[in-house]
Each structure stands twice: as structure tokens, then as C-alpha cells.
Design a protein around this motif. Structure first.
Motif, PDB file in Angstrom:
ATOM      1  N   THR A   9       0.897  -1.160   0.032  1.00 18.29           N
ATOM      2  CA  THR A   9       0.023  -0.012   0.037  1.00 18.29           C
ATOM      3  C   THR A   9       0.766   1.244  -0.120  1.00 18.29           C
ATOM      4  OG1 THR A   9       0.095   0.299   2.423  1.00 18.29           O
ATOM      5  CG2 THR A   9      -1.675  -1.087   1.408  1.00 18.29           C
ATOM      6  N   TYR A  10       0.339   2.172  -0.300  1.00 18.73           N
ATOM      7  CA  TYR A  10       1.021   3.745  -0.135  1.00 18.73           C
ATOM      8  C   TYR A  10       1.577   3.886   1.391  1.00 18.73           C
ATOM      9  CZ  TYR A  10       1.727   8.243  -2.430  1.00 18.73           C
ATOM     10  OH  TYR A  10       2.345   9.209  -2.970  1.00 18.73           O
ATOM     11  N   SER A  11       0.891   3.334   2.332  1.00 17.97           N
ATOM     12  CA  SER A  11       1.237   3.522   3.549  1.00 17.97           C
ATOM     13  C   SER A  11       2.351   3.018   3.782  1.00 17.97           C
ATOM     14  CB  SER A  11       0.043   3.063   4.561  1.00 17.97           C
ATOM     15  OG  SER A  11       0.542   3.402   5.918  1.00 17.97           O
ATOM     16  N   ASP A  12       2.593   1.419   3.238  1.00 20.01           N
ATOM     17  CA  ASP A  12       3.850   0.706   3.489  1.00 20.01           C
ATOM     18  C   ASP A  12       4.953   1.445   2.672  1.00 20.01           C
ATOM     19  OD1 ASP A  12       2.507  -1.566   4.358  1.00 20.01           O
ATOM     20  OD2 ASP A  12       2.090  -2.336   2.348  1.00 20.01           O
ATOM     21  N   ALA A  19      -3.067  10.649   7.198  1.00 24.74           N
ATOM     22  CA  ALA A  19      -2.400  11.908   7.863  1.00 24.74           C
ATOM     23  C   ALA A  19      -2.883  13.145   7.126  1.00 24.74           C
ATOM     24  CB  ALA A  19      -1.071  11.421   8.002  1.00 24.74           C
ATOM     25  N   GLY A  20      -2.449  12.894   5.681  1.00 21.90           N
ATOM     26  CA  GLY A  20      -2.633  14.396   5.194  1.00 21.90           C
ATOM     27  C   GLY A  20      -4.261  14.841   5.212  1.00 21.90           C
ATOM     28  N   GLY A 114       9.696  14.157   4.761  1.00 24.29           N
ATOM     29  CA  GLY A 114       9.867  12.890   4.778  1.00 24.29           C
ATOM     30  C   GLY A 114       8.499  11.844   5.141  1.00 24.29           C
ATOM     31  N   LYS A 115       8.202  12.375   6.298  1.00 21.22           N
ATOM     32  CA  LYS A 115       7.319  11.772   6.923  1.00 21.22           C
ATOM     33  C   LYS A 115       6.272  12.871   7.855  1.00 21.22           C
ATOM     34  CE  LYS A 115       5.786   8.459  10.659  1.00 21.22           C
ATOM     35  NZ  LYS A 115       4.753   8.000   9.924  1.00 21.22           N
ATOM     36  N   LEU A 116       5.131  12.887   7.610  1.00 22.71           N
ATOM     37  CA  LEU A 116       4.212  13.760   8.143  1.00 22.71           C
ATOM     38  C   LEU A 116       3.901  14.050   9.482  1.00 22.71           C
ATOM     39  CD1 LEU A 116       2.665  16.339   7.208  1.00 22.71           C
ATOM     40  CD2 LEU A 116       0.632  14.844   6.942  1.00 22.71           C
ATOM     41  N   GLU A 117       4.476  15.083  10.189  1.00 27.80           N
ATOM     42  CA  GLU A 117       4.168  14.851  11.665  1.00 27.80           C
ATOM     43  C   GLU A 117       3.121  15.939  11.835  1.00 27.80           C
ATOM     44  OE1 GLU A 117       7.652  14.921  14.065  1.00 27.80           O
ATOM     45  OE2 GLU A 117       8.884  13.634  12.718  1.00 27.80           O
TER      46      GLU A 117
END
Length: 363
Positions: A9-12, A19-20, A114-117
Motif C-alpha cells: 500500500t501507499y502507507s507501506d 494523515a494528510g 519525509g514523514k508528516l508529523e
């Protein structure tokens, strides 16, 4: 070797659509807080609408600008302070619009990581919304990009895009600047968003942590002092522009006095700047980095964020009006006949060991 047929998946891959979406929901009230005539500032469509007629324009010229925050972001990331860099992002764009005589109308941002926080992103967008409110500019859209592998953990980057308008024939071009005009400098709020690669190099040389008291302002930490957001000059300058009291404006960003003032001068006009005393921040940077006077004037705003070219006969009245509006300002020079360019003269004892110095730029 066996083939792995596990569904991906996109999450993988490191991207979370959920989250977006959560971020969009969280920042929607921030966008609504920037609504102004011409824009309802709602998020969620493929594009944002703006109606210039609803904003009061009849025959507007549109003016566009884009910018970023630069390596000032590294100080925000390293200190965990993300609430002011959004103001910087807006300021760097809208201050470029006002020098054309244009009123900022709407703003869009680009946030990449890189990773949405979401806590970080929300703090950044809250700053963007605050900057938009300060500039009376609607936040009508933006883009959040989550790109695994492109950024180190915790890093992010920002870009901003602003559009403004000025009625046809009322734009500031600098064409009316002439010898004898006075130069007024508006105080900066600090280093704004320029020269931070050098600032960070100087900071590394001192070995001081960001949480230490600032040697030049002990009631603040270094992080607080160096992350002071860029001043937004729109509300101060727009009435003066519309009243025809300003001939030209120069936004003092990267390149300092030397590179920016000549951009608004016609041929045959030369700016003579008598540089004011360096504010404590800049004097500290000069001393700690052994930075030469000309390098200071070419890299930093040195305490002056905007320069106004005005008729000499109007300078005193303008200074009084600026003081009444709470905007620190002072007379810093004049326009003379000569090759298009800028000379900067530093006072003895304020810009290094020289009694005086002159740096020239021919534009």
C-alpha cells in the motif's frame, strides 16, 4: 530467490493519505481566519478562487512573488520551534509585493517532508495563517508533500507563493526617483530570513547551544532571538503608497543594501547610504565571525528591512507618521547624480576597525 507477493500500500511506502486528510481538517480553521473580501479562504478544492472586484479593484495589474525561508528552517528544526517560520514565509513574499505598490491578496504554501508529523505541520501553518492575517492576505490553498527518502528524519522545507494587485498606472517602478531624494530605512525585526547559512556557521564556531542565553540579548535564548520572524511592512506602507508619498521601495533581503537598492533606481541615480549603527545581533555576528564590513552589507539587512526613496521635502513628515504608526525608521541617505548603483558608508567604530569604508555596486 522466492518472490514476495505481499500486497503493498501507499502507507507501506511511507505515505499516509489519512494523515494528510487529518492535517487538512486541522488547518481549515486557520485558513478561514484569513478570509478577506474577494476570498472565502475555504480549503479542499483543486484550486482557490479570488475575485478582484470584490476586493475593490476595477482595472488591476496582478503581481506575483514566491520565496522560501532558507536554512533558517534548520534552526527551527534543531530547536523544535516551528511556530514562527510560517510568518517568515509569508513576509518574504508579501514584502516583495508591496515594493511594487501591490496589495497582497492571496497566498499559497508548499510544505514538503519525509514523514508528516501533524503537530509540526500544524504549527508551521498556524504561523503562515498569522502572517497572512498581518498582511490582510487570504490563505486560499497549498500543498503538503510527504516524500520518504527525500528528507532526513524531522526535516521539512517550505515555499510560498503570493499574488497581489495594484490599479493600472499606480504601480511603483522607481522611474520617478531623482537626485536629491531622501532615503528612509525601516527597522528590521532581526536577520529576517537571509544569511542564515553564515549565521549557522558563526553559531557553530562559538559552540553555544540554541538554548543558551543570547550574548547580545540575555533575556532571550539564542533560538528565540535567531528565530524572530521577519517583519511584515504591508499595513504600514500601503496607505503611504496609495497617498503617493513614496517614489520607490527596496526590500533589503539577500544582497543587503548593495544589491537591492540599485534594483529600484533609474539610470543616472546613485544611492548613498550612511549605514546606521549595527544592532546588537549584527554586531555580535560581525565580531564572532570576523565578518568584513562589505560582507556584512552584502549578506545581511544590518538592521534595515526596507528602504524608502521619498522627496526630501517630505522626509520629516513621513518619519513622524511612521513613528506615530509604531514603525521605527530613520533617515539613512540620499540619491545623488551618478552611475546607477549604491555606496554604503559605515560610521567609525561601528563596522569594524576601519575609521570609515565605502562599498560600491554598479547596477
Amino acid at each position: 530467490m522466492s518472490k514476495d507477493d505481499t500486497p503493498l500500500t501507499y502507507s507501506d511506502a511511507g505515505v499516509s493519505i489519512a494523515a494528510g486528510n487529518a492535517l487538512v481538517r486541522a488547518i481549515a480553521p486557520l485558513a478561514r481566519s484569513t478570509a478577506r473580501p474577494g476570498a472565502d479562504a475555504e480549503l479542499g478544492g483543486f484550486g482557490g478562487f479570488f475575485d478582484p472586484r470584490a476586493a475593490g479593484y476595477t482595472d488591476p495589474l496582478l503581481v506575483a512573488a514566491n520565496d522560501g525561508v532558507g536554512t533558517k528552517l534548520k534552526l527551527a528544526i534543531d530547536s523544535g520551534r516551528h511556530d514562527t517560520v510560517g510568518i517568515d514565509l509569508v513576509a518574504m513574499c508579501v514584502n516583495d509585493l508591496i515594493v511594487q505598490g501591490a496589495e497582497p491578496l492571496f497566498f499559497l504554501d508548499y510544505f514538503a517532508t519525509g514523514k508528516l508529523e501533524n503537530g509540526v505541520a500544524e504549527a508551521v501553518v498556524a504561523g503562515i495563517a498569522r502572517g497572512c492575517r498581518d498582511a490582510n492576505c487570504a490563505l486560499i490553498g497549498g500543498e503538503t508533500a510527504e516524500m520518504p527518502g527525500m528528507y532526513a528524519a524531522g526535516d521539512y522545507d517550505l515555499a510560498g507563493f503570493a499574488v497581489g494587485a495594484v490599479e493600472r498606472g499606480q504601480q511603483l517602478t522607481g522611474a520617478d526617483v531623482s537626485p536629491g531624494d531622501a532615503l528612509i530605512g525601516l527597522a528590521s525585526s532581526g536577520a529576517h530570513s537571509n544569511g542564515y547559512s553564515l549565521i549557522r556557521r558563526i553559531l557553530a564556531r562559538t559552540g553555544l547551544p540554541l538554548g543558551a542565553p543570547a550574548p547580545f540579548q540575555p533575556d532571550m535564548t539564542l533560538a528565540d532571538a535567531l528565530l524572530t520572524p521577519t517583519a511584515i511592512y504591508v499595513r504600514t506602507l500601503l496607505p503611504l503608497i496609495r497617498a503617493g508619498r513614496i517614489k520607490a521601495l527596496a526590500h533589503i533581503t539577500g544582497g543587503g543594501f548593495l544589491e537591492n537598492i540599485p534594483r529600484v533606481l533609474p539610470q543616472g541615480c546613485r544611492a548613498i547610504v550612511r549605514a546606521p549603527a549595527l544592532p546588537p545581533l549584527f554586531d555580535w555576528l560581525r565580531a564572532q565571525g570576523a565578518v568584513a564590513a562589505e560582507e556584512m552589507a552584502r549578506t545581511f539587512n544590518c538592521g534595515t528591512g526596507m528602504v524608502l526613496a521619498v522627496p526630501a521635502s517630505e522626509a520629516d513628515a513621513l518619519l513622524a507618521d511612521l513613528a506615530s504608526a509604531g514603525q521605527p525608521a530613520q533617515l539613512i541617505g540620499e540619491i545623488v547624480a551618478g552611475a546607477r548603483g549604491c555606496e554604503v558608508h559605515g560610521a567609525a567604530g561601528q563596522w569594524g576597525q576601519q575609521a570609515a569604508w565605502t562599498a560600491q555596486h554598479d547596477g
